[in-house]
Design a protein around this motif. Structure first.
Motif, PDB file in Angstrom:
ATOM      1  N   ALA A  64      -8.794  12.915  -8.464  1.00 31.60           N
ATOM      2  CA  ALA A  64      -7.744  12.048  -7.423  1.00 31.60           C
ATOM      3  C   ALA A  64      -6.439  11.393  -8.168  1.00 31.60           C
ATOM      4  O   ALA A  64      -5.258  11.803  -7.646  1.00 31.60           O
ATOM      5  CB  ALA A  64      -8.662  10.906  -6.788  1.00 31.60           C
ATOM      6  N   HIS A  65      -6.541  10.930  -9.250  1.00 33.47           N
ATOM      7  CA  HIS A  65      -5.433  10.320  -9.901  1.00 33.47           C
ATOM      8  C   HIS A  65      -4.382  11.632 -10.137  1.00 33.47           C
ATOM      9  O   HIS A  65      -3.047  11.438 -10.275  1.00 33.47           O
ATOM     10  CB  HIS A  65      -5.713   9.666 -11.003  1.00 33.47           C
ATOM     11  N   ARG A  66      -5.101  12.842 -10.663  1.00 36.83           N
ATOM     12  CA  ARG A  66      -4.062  13.839 -11.083  1.00 36.83           C
ATOM     13  C   ARG A  66      -3.563  14.732 -10.079  1.00 36.83           C
ATOM     14  O   ARG A  66      -2.646  15.311 -10.020  1.00 36.83           O
ATOM     15  CB  ARG A  66      -4.915  14.750 -12.050  1.00 36.83           C
ATOM     16  N   GLY A  67      -4.510  14.635  -8.762  1.00 35.30           N
ATOM     17  CA  GLY A  67      -4.105  15.218  -7.607  1.00 35.30           C
ATOM     18  C   GLY A  67      -3.236  14.698  -6.615  1.00 35.30           C
ATOM     19  O   GLY A  67      -2.460  15.609  -5.878  1.00 35.30           O
ATOM     20  N   ILE A  68      -3.499  13.588  -6.211  1.00 32.65           N
ATOM     21  CA  ILE A  68      -2.716  12.989  -4.898  1.00 32.65           C
ATOM     22  C   ILE A  68      -1.320  12.893  -5.241  1.00 32.65           C
ATOM     23  O   ILE A  68      -0.795  12.345  -6.202  1.00 32.65           O
ATOM     24  CB  ILE A  68      -3.312  11.602  -4.523  1.00 32.65           C
ATOM     25  N   VAL A  69      -0.458  13.532  -4.485  1.00 34.73           N
ATOM     26  CA  VAL A  69       1.001  13.429  -4.844  1.00 34.73           C
ATOM     27  C   VAL A  69       1.837  12.776  -3.510  1.00 34.73           C
ATOM     28  O   VAL A  69       2.996  12.355  -3.634  1.00 34.73           O
ATOM     29  CB  VAL A  69       1.530  14.777  -4.990  1.00 34.73           C
ATOM     30  N   GLU A  70       1.058  12.536  -2.434  1.00 32.46           N
ATOM     31  CA  GLU A  70       1.792  11.865  -1.187  1.00 32.46           C
ATOM     32  C   GLU A  70       0.575  11.407  -0.405  1.00 32.46           C
ATOM     33  O   GLU A  70      -0.317  11.975  -0.454  1.00 32.46           O
ATOM     34  CB  GLU A  70       2.720  12.861  -0.726  1.00 32.46           C
ATOM     35  N   TRP A  71       1.121  10.681   0.477  1.00 33.29           N
ATOM     36  CA  TRP A  71       0.108  10.135   1.565  1.00 33.29           C
ATOM     37  C   TRP A  71       0.445   9.655   2.857  1.00 33.29           C
ATOM     38  O   TRP A  71       1.891   9.458   2.685  1.00 33.29           O
ATOM     39  CB  TRP A  71      -0.913   9.426   1.144  1.00 33.29           C
ATOM     40  N   GLU A  72       0.132   9.873   3.905  1.00 28.64           N
ATOM     41  CA  GLU A  72       0.362   9.117   5.250  1.00 28.64           C
ATOM     42  C   GLU A  72      -0.575   8.007   5.633  1.00 28.64           C
ATOM     43  O   GLU A  72      -1.676   8.656   5.437  1.00 28.64           O
ATOM     44  CB  GLU A  72       0.630  10.173   6.273  1.00 28.64           C
ATOM     45  N   GLY A  73      -0.328   7.240   6.217  1.00 29.71           N
ATOM     46  CA  GLY A  73      -1.296   6.296   6.751  1.00 29.71           C
ATOM     47  C   GLY A  73      -1.646   5.255   5.866  1.00 29.71           C
ATOM     48  O   GLY A  73      -3.015   4.682   6.277  1.00 29.71           O
ATOM     49  N   ILE A  74      -1.287   4.874   4.928  1.00 26.54           N
ATOM     50  CA  ILE A  74      -1.635   3.956   3.825  1.00 26.54           C
ATOM     51  C   ILE A  74      -0.671   2.931   3.535  1.00 26.54           C
ATOM     52  O   ILE A  74       0.480   3.365   3.102  1.00 26.54           O
ATOM     53  CB  ILE A  74      -2.226   4.819   2.356  1.00 26.54           C
ATOM     54  N   GLY A  75      -1.057   1.724   3.544  1.00 33.70           N
ATOM     55  CA  GLY A  75       0.068   0.646   3.519  1.00 33.70           C
ATOM     56  C   GLY A  75      -0.553  -0.559   2.588  1.00 33.70           C
ATOM     57  O   GLY A  75      -1.597  -0.592   2.260  1.00 33.70           O
ATOM     58  N   THR A  76       0.606  -1.318   2.442  1.00 33.48           N
ATOM     59  CA  THR A  76       0.250  -2.577   1.699  1.00 33.48           C
ATOM     60  C   THR A  76      -0.411  -3.644   2.467  1.00 33.48           C
ATOM     61  O   THR A  76      -0.538  -3.347   3.920  1.00 33.48           O
ATOM     62  CB  THR A  76       1.559  -3.054   1.119  1.00 33.48           C
ATOM     63  N   ALA A  77      -0.820  -4.624   1.988  1.00 37.64           N
ATOM     64  CA  ALA A  77      -1.270  -5.761   2.844  1.00 37.64           C
ATOM     65  C   ALA A  77      -0.317  -6.231   3.605  1.00 37.64           C
ATOM     66  O   ALA A  77      -0.785  -6.751   4.828  1.00 37.64           O
ATOM     67  CB  ALA A  77      -2.005  -6.950   1.763  1.00 37.64           C
ATOM     68  N   GLU A  78       0.921  -6.119   3.492  1.00 35.78           N
ATOM     69  CA  GLU A  78       2.011  -6.631   4.395  1.00 35.78           C
ATOM     70  C   GLU A  78       2.332  -5.659   5.523  1.00 35.78           C
ATOM     71  O   GLU A  78       3.161  -6.017   6.531  1.00 35.78           O
ATOM     72  CB  GLU A  78       3.189  -6.896   3.544  1.00 35.78           C
ATOM     73  N   GLY A  79       1.652  -4.403   5.592  1.00 32.66           N
ATOM     74  CA  GLY A  79       2.070  -3.436   6.409  1.00 32.66           C
ATOM     75  C   GLY A  79       2.915  -2.484   6.246  1.00 32.66           C
ATOM     76  O   GLY A  79       3.185  -1.751   7.042  1.00 32.66           O
ATOM     77  N   GLU A  80       3.542  -2.502   4.961  1.00 35.08           N
ATOM     78  CA  GLU A  80       4.517  -1.592   4.487  1.00 35.08           C
ATOM     79  C   GLU A  80       4.029  -0.227   3.997  1.00 35.08           C
ATOM     80  O   GLU A  80       2.779  -0.374   3.293  1.00 35.08           O
ATOM     81  CB  GLU A  80       5.505  -2.054   3.456  1.00 35.08           C
ATOM     82  N   PRO A  81       4.503   0.938   4.126  1.00 30.34           N
ATOM     83  CA  PRO A  81       3.880   1.884   3.513  1.00 30.34           C
ATOM     84  C   PRO A  81       3.699   1.985   1.915  1.00 30.34           C
ATOM     85  O   PRO A  81       4.549   1.474   1.354  1.00 30.34           O
ATOM     86  CB  PRO A  81       4.902   2.975   3.856  1.00 30.34           C
ATOM     87  N   ALA A  82       2.686   2.126   1.497  1.00 29.43           N
ATOM     88  CA  ALA A  82       2.405   2.215   0.235  1.00 29.43           C
ATOM     89  C   ALA A  82       2.796   3.289  -0.483  1.00 29.43           C
ATOM     90  O   ALA A  82       2.525   4.381  -0.389  1.00 29.43           O
ATOM     91  CB  ALA A  82       0.876   1.702  -0.135  1.00 29.43           C
ATOM     92  N   ALA A  83       3.405   3.110  -1.698  1.00 28.15           N
ATOM     93  CA  ALA A  83       3.744   4.293  -2.805  1.00 28.15           C
ATOM     94  C   ALA A  83       2.811   4.800  -3.273  1.00 28.15           C
ATOM     95  O   ALA A  83       1.757   4.206  -3.722  1.00 28.15           O
ATOM     96  CB  ALA A  83       4.783   3.725  -3.666  1.00 28.15           C
ATOM     97  N   VAL A  84       2.631   6.019  -3.797  1.00 29.66           N
ATOM     98  CA  VAL A  84       1.489   6.630  -4.393  1.00 29.66           C
ATOM     99  C   VAL A  84       1.801   6.301  -5.902  1.00 29.66           C
ATOM    100  O   VAL A  84       2.622   6.699  -6.665  1.00 29.66           O
ATOM    101  CB  VAL A  84       1.351   8.365  -4.347  1.00 29.66           C
ATOM    102  N   THR A  85       0.804   5.519  -6.493  1.00 32.85           N
ATOM    103  CA  THR A  85       1.132   5.094  -7.793  1.00 32.85           C
ATOM    104  C   THR A  85      -0.553   5.101  -8.514  1.00 32.85           C
ATOM    105  O   THR A  85      -1.438   5.256  -7.519  1.00 32.85           O
ATOM    106  CB  THR A  85       1.474   3.611  -8.106  1.00 32.85           C
ATOM    107  N   PRO A  86      -0.567   4.906  -9.828  1.00 32.63           N
ATOM    108  CA  PRO A  86      -1.968   5.057 -10.200  1.00 32.63           C
ATOM    109  C   PRO A  86      -2.756   3.624  -9.699  1.00 32.63           C
ATOM    110  O   PRO A  86      -4.112   3.858  -9.392  1.00 32.63           O
ATOM    111  CB  PRO A  86      -2.022   5.001 -11.625  1.00 32.63           C
ATOM    112  N   GLU A  87      -2.203   2.615  -9.387  1.00 35.57           N
ATOM    113  CA  GLU A  87      -2.771   1.495  -8.991  1.00 35.57           C
ATOM    114  C   GLU A  87      -3.376   1.770  -7.424  1.00 35.57           C
ATOM    115  O   GLU A  87      -4.388   1.316  -6.974  1.00 35.57           O
ATOM    116  CB  GLU A  87      -1.942   0.223  -8.915  1.00 35.57           C
TER     117      GLU A  87
END
Length: 139
Positions: A64-87
């Motif tokens: 997953a860490h090596r493969g995921i390059v983008e996503w939709e529908g995943i956000g931060t606790a504040e409701g902002e779109p989350a960037a794809v990072t290892p964390e």
């Protein structure tokens, strides 16, 4: 039979959950070798509890860490779109339904393809009635 198909080099989308999808790179030989090394570390670890479960998790997490390059529908606790990072990928994998879907839709199909090798099929169990007896009778 090994089925050769044109290699997919382009990332593709997977629908993980309602409203959540990830774009992943195809799993390559190099990715699988790195993931298998992560599994090997689990087996070399001094902690021998739940080896199978931890090894499976290590495989899915590494791919997953090596493969995921983008996503939709995943956000931060504040409701902002989350960037794809290892964390954030780790945070996604800590969410059981997402982990399970990624395992079923991304990792398992790659493992099934890995099982398709150019090799003979297994021999049937038991002995063959057609071959002559080669053992000498006991005294």
């Amino acid at each position: 039979m090994l089925k050769l198909a044109p290699r997919a080099d382009e990332p593709f989308w997977l629908d993980l959950l309602p409203g959540v999808r990830v774009r992943v790179r195809p799993i390559t030989v190099a990715s699988m070798l790195v993931a298998r090394e992560a599994v090997g570390k689990v087996y070399r670890d001094e902690d021998k509890t739940d080896l199978t479960a931890r090894a499976s998790m290590a495989l899915v997490r590494e791919l997953a860490h090596r493969g995921i390059v983008e996503w939709e529908g995943i956000g931060t606790a504040e409701g902002e779109p989350a960037a794809v990072t290892p964390e954030t990928v780790t945070d996604l994998l800590d969410h059981w339904p997402a982990y399970d879907a990624l395992d079923a839709l991304y990792v398992t199909p790659a493992l099934r393809r890995d099982e398709e090798k150019n090799a003979s099929s297994n021999s049937p169990d038991g002995t063959s009635g057609e071959d002559p007896n080669t053992a000498r009778p006991a005294a």
